[in-house]
Design an enzyme around this catalytic site. Structure first.
Site, PDB file in Angstrom:
ATOM      1  N   HIS A 239       0.801  -1.230   0.000  1.00 46.49           N
ATOM      2  CA  HIS A 239       0.000   0.000   0.000  1.00 46.49           C
ATOM      3  C   HIS A 239       0.840   1.290   0.000  1.00 46.49           C
ATOM      4  O   HIS A 239       0.730   2.137  -0.891  1.00 46.49           O
ATOM      5  CB  HIS A 239      -0.896   0.042   1.245  1.00 46.49           C
ATOM      6  CG  HIS A 239      -1.785  -1.120   1.424  1.00 46.49           C
ATOM      7  ND1 HIS A 239      -2.907  -1.334   0.658  1.00 46.49           N
ATOM      8  CD2 HIS A 239      -1.751  -2.147   2.315  1.00 46.49           C
ATOM      9  CE1 HIS A 239      -3.525  -2.429   1.063  1.00 46.49           C
ATOM     10  NE2 HIS A 239      -2.842  -2.946   2.070  1.00 46.49           N
TER      11      HIS A 239
HETATM   12  C1  BDR Z   1      -2.962   0.916   5.349  1.00 46.88           C
HETATM   13  O1  BDR Z   1      -3.212   0.423   6.653  1.00 46.88           O
HETATM   14  C2  BDR Z   1      -2.026   0.030   7.269  1.00 46.88           C
HETATM   15  O2  BDR Z   1      -2.177  -1.209   7.879  1.00 46.88           O
HETATM   16  C3  BDR Z   1      -0.952   0.031   6.204  1.00 46.88           C
HETATM   17  O3  BDR Z   1       0.292   0.420   6.741  1.00 46.88           O
HETATM   18  C4  BDR Z   1      -1.465   1.012   5.198  1.00 46.88           C
HETATM   19  O4  BDR Z   1      -1.032   2.323   5.511  1.00 46.88           O
HETATM   20  C5  BDR Z   1      -3.630  -0.006   4.355  1.00 46.88           C
HETATM   21  O5  BDR Z   1      -5.006  -0.015   4.557  1.00 46.88           O
END
Ligand code: BDR
Ligand code: CA
Length: 311
Positions: A239
């Site tokens: 992500h």
């Molecule tokens: C986001 O949520 C977190 O767990 C990850 O680091 C990312 O920023 C993804 O939904």
């Protein structure tokens, strides 16, 4: 890219946060890191930010910010990132210290001192909202805000059926940002799930043999396993690096300019990013919503960032 972008990363490391920091260090001038509670509590996200910079030899200041959301009860993602927030690697003894606990005020200082910088929030938006409220001039100094968060309605959420973690953990904070007319680039789940890593990629990072490559391989082995346990698929979404790439390599993306609202009251949709895709007309807005990414090229850039020796 015209010139090396200057960036501040507001983060909650987090496996993919660590990868975002590594990528930014190779392709941007990182002015500093600010930490926020999110994937795990603030003590650990701050420790994890410091340890990431230590492993890669990156000399940037780390400041801690908010320990909890503005209104919502605290929630974490230990089910994905583990009790340390960075499960997988054997972390080295921490030899670095944060330079302060003033992340919120420092965001404004950094923006004033570096006109045209990018703010890249990759955790809950608590620090960002507090900084906007306390320092209304802040946004006027920025080139833009590039976030990882939310997504379009055709992609399910990951904290609730419609809401993504970073937005859903602190929806009131997200609403403060999205009410502004500042340029925002938004990499939500609809695009970040296009950029995935499997065991094959973990092997590629390990084969690099560098400290950063081995660190990322260890991170991925845990992260891919957590995705398999949580979502039933042995492929993890990368992500947070997307929000960095949207600044350093925007040509990898297809964007739509949209108006985006944060749902604060929906019984089943609180924390959802409502992306108005009606066109032409009412859906047009100030947010560049990422719709597609060249995932192969993104992975090449992440591997390359880990190939060089520590900074
Ligand atoms: C986001 O949520 C977190 O767990 C990850 O680091 C990312 O920023 C993804 O939904
Ligand atoms: Ca994150």
């Amino acid at each position: 890219m015209d010139e090396t972008p200057r960036v501040v990363i507001d983060c909650d490391p987090g496996h993919d946060d660590a990868m975002a920091i590594i990528l930014a260090a190779r392709h941007a001038e990182v002015l500093g890191l600010t930490t926020v509670a999110g994937n795990i509590g603030l003590d650990l996200t701050t420790r994890n930010a410091l340890v990431t910079t230590q492993i890669m030899g990156l000399d940037v200041p780390v400041r801690r910010g908010a320990a909890r959301p503005l209104v919502a009860p605290p929630r974490d993602a230990a089910h994905v990132h583990g009790q340390s927030g960075l499960d997988g690697p054997t972390l080295p003894h921490l030899e670095r210290s944060e330079v302060g606990t003033d992340a919120v005020d420092w965001l404004a200082t950094a923006a004033r001192d570096n006109p045209g910088m990018w703010l890249i929030p990759i955790g809950p938006l608590t620090n960002v909202a507090l900084a906007i409220r306390r320092h209304p001039d802040l946004l006027g100094h920025l080139r833009g805000v590039s976030i990882m968060g939310g997504g379009t309605a055709d992609k399910p959420g990951n904290l609730t059926s419609m809401a993504e973690f970073n937005i859903a953990v602190d929806p009131e904070a997200a609403a403060v940002l999205f009410e502004q007319e500042v340029p925002i680039r938004m990499c939500g789940l609809n695009v970040t799930h296009q950029f995935g890593a499997t065991d094959a990629e973990a092997g590629d990072f390990r084969a690099l043999g560098t400290a950063t490559g081995v660190f990322v391989a260890d991170l991925l082995e845990h992260y891919i396993g957590a995705y398999e346990r949580t979502f039933g698929i042995r492929r993890a979404a990368i992500h947070d690096p997307c929000a960095v790439l949207a600044v350093t390599h925007p040509e990898l993306f297809e964007f739509e300019r949209r108006r985006v609202h944060i749902e604060l009251t929906g019984t089943h949709t609180r924390g959802m990013t409502v992306v108005d895709r009606r066109q032409p007309g009412p859906g047009d807005g100030p947010v560049e919503v990422a719709m597609a990414i060249d995932a192969d090229r993104a992975m090449e850039l992440l591997v390359d960032a880990c190939a060089a020796p520590a900074l």
